[in-house]
Scaffold this motif. Structure first.
Motif, PDB file in Angstrom:
ATOM      1  N   TYR A  54      10.826  54.690  10.784  1.00  8.48           N
ATOM      2  CA  TYR A  54      11.206  53.984   9.564  1.00  8.48           C
ATOM      3  C   TYR A  54      11.884  52.681   9.960  1.00  8.48           C
ATOM      4  O   TYR A  54      12.853  52.680  10.705  1.00  8.48           O
ATOM      5  CB  TYR A  54      12.166  54.835   8.728  1.00  8.48           C
ATOM      6  N   LEU A  55      11.365  51.573   9.495  1.00 11.57           N
ATOM      7  CA  LEU A  55      11.936  50.261   9.773  1.00 11.57           C
ATOM      8  C   LEU A  55      12.474  49.689   8.467  1.00 11.57           C
ATOM      9  O   LEU A  55      11.702  49.431   7.535  1.00 11.57           O
ATOM     10  CB  LEU A  55      10.879  49.326  10.373  1.00 11.57           C
ATOM     11  N   VAL A  56      13.780  49.528   8.387  1.00  5.23           N
ATOM     12  CA  VAL A  56      14.416  48.992   7.187  1.00  5.23           C
ATOM     13  C   VAL A  56      13.874  47.593   6.906  1.00  5.23           C
ATOM     14  O   VAL A  56      13.746  46.768   7.813  1.00  5.23           O
ATOM     15  CB  VAL A  56      15.950  48.939   7.365  1.00  5.23           C
ATOM     16  N   GLY A  57      13.521  47.333   5.668  1.00  7.72           N
ATOM     17  CA  GLY A  57      13.039  46.014   5.270  1.00  7.72           C
ATOM     18  C   GLY A  57      11.549  45.793   5.463  1.00  7.72           C
ATOM     19  O   GLY A  57      11.050  44.690   5.266  1.00  7.72           O
ATOM     20  N   ARG A  58      10.815  46.855   5.819  1.00  2.33           N
ATOM     21  CA  ARG A  58       9.360  46.712   6.007  1.00  2.33           C
ATOM     22  C   ARG A  58       8.633  47.311   4.808  1.00  2.33           C
ATOM     23  O   ARG A  58       8.961  48.389   4.316  1.00  2.33           O
ATOM     24  CB  ARG A  58       8.903  47.416   7.280  1.00  2.33           C
ATOM     25  N   LEU A  59       7.611  46.598   4.348  1.00  2.00           N
ATOM     26  CA  LEU A  59       6.731  47.086   3.295  1.00  2.00           C
ATOM     27  C   LEU A  59       5.327  47.172   3.864  1.00  2.00           C
ATOM     28  O   LEU A  59       4.837  46.223   4.481  1.00  2.00           O
ATOM     29  CB  LEU A  59       6.767  46.149   2.082  1.00  2.00           C
ATOM     30  N   ASN A  60       4.705  48.327   3.697  1.00  2.00           N
ATOM     31  CA  ASN A  60       3.362  48.584   4.222  1.00  2.00           C
ATOM     32  C   ASN A  60       2.354  48.619   3.086  1.00  2.00           C
ATOM     33  O   ASN A  60       2.645  49.161   2.017  1.00  2.00           O
ATOM     34  CB  ASN A  60       3.338  49.947   4.925  1.00  2.00           C
ATOM     35  N   PHE A  61       1.189  48.078   3.360  1.00  2.00           N
ATOM     36  CA  PHE A  61       0.084  48.132   2.405  1.00  2.00           C
ATOM     37  C   PHE A  61      -1.127  48.756   3.082  1.00  2.00           C
ATOM     38  O   PHE A  61      -1.455  48.414   4.218  1.00  2.00           O
ATOM     39  CB  PHE A  61      -0.339  46.731   1.945  1.00  2.00           C
TER      40      PHE A  61
END
Length: 71
Positions: free
Chosen positions: A51-58
């Motif tokens: 889990y990487l804080v501040g990352r959004l995956n599409f």
């Protein structure tokens, strides 16, 4: 799977609102809204589960976002 915690450094954003957008539009909108890292992936792409804080995956299929998730 455990629920994703609400961490302080992440934008307060409706990540489901990205579903259906064109990849480029979704990436630009996410960056404008404060996501530090935006990652677009093809369906079935093998990724690690950290889990990487501040990352959004599409997940992008045929140029459109089909799924979005934090971390």
């Amino acid at each position: 799977m455990a629920p994703v915690p609400d961490l302080p450094n992440e934008p307060q954003d409706d990540i489901e609102a990205y579903v259906g957008l064109a990849r480029q539009d979704a990436e630009e909108r996410a960056r404008e809204r404060g996501w530090a890292t935006v990652r677009s992936l093809a369906p079935g792409t093998i990724i690690t589960m950290e889990y990487l804080v501040g990352r959004l995956n599409f997940e992008v299929k045929d140029g459109l976002v089909h799924r979005s998730w934090q971390g």
